[in-house]
Design an enzyme around this catalytic site. Structure first.
Site, short mmCIF file in Angstrom:
data_model
loop_
_atom_site.label_atom_id
_atom_site.label_comp_id
_atom_site.label_asym_id
_atom_site.label_seq_id
_atom_site.Cartn_x
_atom_site.Cartn_y
_atom_site.Cartn_z
N THR A 1 -8.01 1.61 10.07
CA THR A 1 -8.36 2.05 11.42
C THR A 1 -9.27 1.06 12.16
OG1 THR A 1 -8.21 4.30 10.60
CG2 THR A 1 -9.32 4.00 12.71
N ASN B 1 -9.78 -0.33 1.17
CA ASN B 1 -8.71 -0.43 2.17
C ASN B 1 -9.28 -0.20 3.56
OD1 ASN B 1 -7.19 -0.50 -0.14
ND2 ASN B 1 -5.70 1.01 0.54
N GLU C 1 -2.74 7.07 -7.15
CA GLU C 1 -3.79 7.90 -6.51
C GLU C 1 -3.86 9.27 -7.15
OE1 GLU C 1 -4.68 7.53 -2.31
OE2 GLU C 1 -4.38 9.69 -2.06
N ASP D 1 0.85 -1.19 0.00
CA ASP D 1 0.00 0.00 0.00
C ASP D 1 0.90 1.25 0.00
OD1 ASP D 1 -2.41 1.43 0.22
OD2 ASP D 1 -2.49 1.23 2.40
N GLY E 1 -11.44 3.12 4.11
CA GLY E 1 -12.66 2.30 4.12
C GLY E 1 -13.32 2.14 5.47
N SER E 2 -12.59 2.39 6.56
CA SER E 2 -13.20 2.26 7.89
C SER E 2 -14.22 3.36 8.10
CB SER E 2 -12.14 2.40 8.99
OG SER E 2 -11.12 1.46 8.83
N GLY F 1 -8.46 7.33 8.29
CA GLY F 1 -8.44 7.49 9.74
C GLY F 1 -7.14 8.16 10.13
P1 13P Z 1 -8.70 3.67 7.16
O1 13P Z 1 -7.63 3.58 8.20
O2 13P Z 1 -9.46 4.92 7.25
O3 13P Z 1 -9.52 2.44 7.10
O4 13P Z 1 -7.92 3.77 5.75
C1 13P Z 1 -7.01 2.77 5.39
C2 13P Z 1 -6.36 3.05 4.11
O5 13P Z 1 -6.93 3.64 3.22
C3 13P Z 1 -4.97 2.59 3.93
O6 13P Z 1 -4.49 2.87 2.67
#
Ligand code: 13P
Length: 300
Positions: free
Chosen positions: A255, A252, A143, A81, A232-233, A195
């Site tokens: 968090t 993704n 991105e 990532d 995604g969280s 997050g």
């Molecule tokens: P979150 O921690 O908000 O789930 O995001 C994770 C992320 O996008 C890592 O690339």
């Protein structure tokens, strides 16, 4: 074709999603893989540069070796990532050696994050990294737009940010970016935020984010490649599910499972952390994303 690209293409065709779980602590790998197997789902173990610099993932090689201990190709693969070109502290990163190391270890997909660059330089560097990936039989995610949240200091007010559309990925730029950079998947900004990971903010509950679904559909149409939802969280579930139908092929999750692990760790050590991480990962797979029982659809 890279295994990771195959499952992403399948996800896009079927209106499913590949969850990528970030592991800022090495003992999180085991419960995430266990949850994927027990839920009969498929996902990626993911590590980002900030997770070995600011947390305890140690290195991309350490994550690779931890992942290799639990290797199970019917349920899990590995993804590198965010390797930013300019990082969340505004420092320039020597990105090439990191990608060289990941590709020589055998990471099937890597992400170059040039989102803090201007469009021309983002295209140029993404092209360079996509070429490196393709030569190694891997694929590259890039991105465009600003998925905020990793920087130091509090986020601007979320409702204002969402309403303004500030930092959202521009549709015209996206189609040009994909054509000229050769990236395989694109991370987009459509209301999603990361997050917080800065000291003093990382234990906070994440804001309930929304997605601008029409904008997302336009990006999917203009680019024609799998789109990725970072942050995604905590995205409102209805929006996540609708986003998957509109071209999001990977989400993704960081968090959500990090905070669950850290809570368990504080309460009762690593083993307890692994159990709280496992329970939360199962919840993400089953209730949040509805992926229970979908592994074979993605891998066949
Ligand atoms: P979150 O921690 O908000 O789930 O995001 C994770 C992320 O996008 C890592 O690339």
């Amino acid at each position: 074709m890279s295994i990771n690209n195959r499952v992403m293409q399948r996800a896009r065709e079927l209106g499913l999603v590949v969850p990528a779980f970030n592991v800022p602590y090495l003992p999180m790998v085991e419960p995430v893989v266990r949850a994927l197997v027990d839920q009969d789902a498929f996902g990626f173990i993911a590590t980002a540069r900030l997770e070995w610099i600011k947390f305890q993932a140690r290195s991309l090689a350490a994550v690779y070796h931890e992942y290799a201990r639990y290797r199970n190709p019917a349920h899990v693969s590995l993804h590198l990532d965010h390797v930013p070109v300019i990082d969340e502290d505004q420092q320039r990163v020597d990105y090439r050696p990191l990608f060289e190391e990941a590709l020589s270890l055998g990471y099937p997909s890597i992400m170059v994050d040039g989102s803090r660059l201007d469009l021309e330089e983002n295209i140029r560097i993404t092209r360079e990294v996509a070429d490196m990936a393709h030569q190694a039989g891997a694929v590259a995610e890039a991105e465009l737009g600003a998925v905020l949240g990793h920087e130091a200091g509090p986020l601007p007010d979320y409702a204002t940010l969402f309403a303004s559309g500030k930092g959202f990925t521009a549709v015209d730029d996206a189609s040009r970016f994909v054509n000229e950079s050769g990236c395989d998947w694109l991370s987009v900004a459509v209301g999603n935020v990361h997050g917080a990971i800065a000291d003093g903010l990382r234990d906070q509950k994440k804001v309930a984010a929304h997605l601008q679904l029409d904008h997302l559909a336009q990006l999917a149409e203009a680019t024609g490649i799998p789109l990725v939802l970072h942050g995604g969280s905590g995205v409102v579930q209805e929006d996540v599910r609708a986003g998957i139908k509109r071209g999001i092929a990977k989400i993704n999750i960081g968090t959500e499972i990090r905070q669950a692990y850290e809570e368990g760790l504080r309460e009762g050590g690593v083993q307890r952390g692994q159990e709280t991480c496992y329970t939360r990962t199962c919840w993400v797979l089953d209730e949040y994303l509805g992926l229970h029982g979908t592994a074979s659809q993605l891998t066949q």
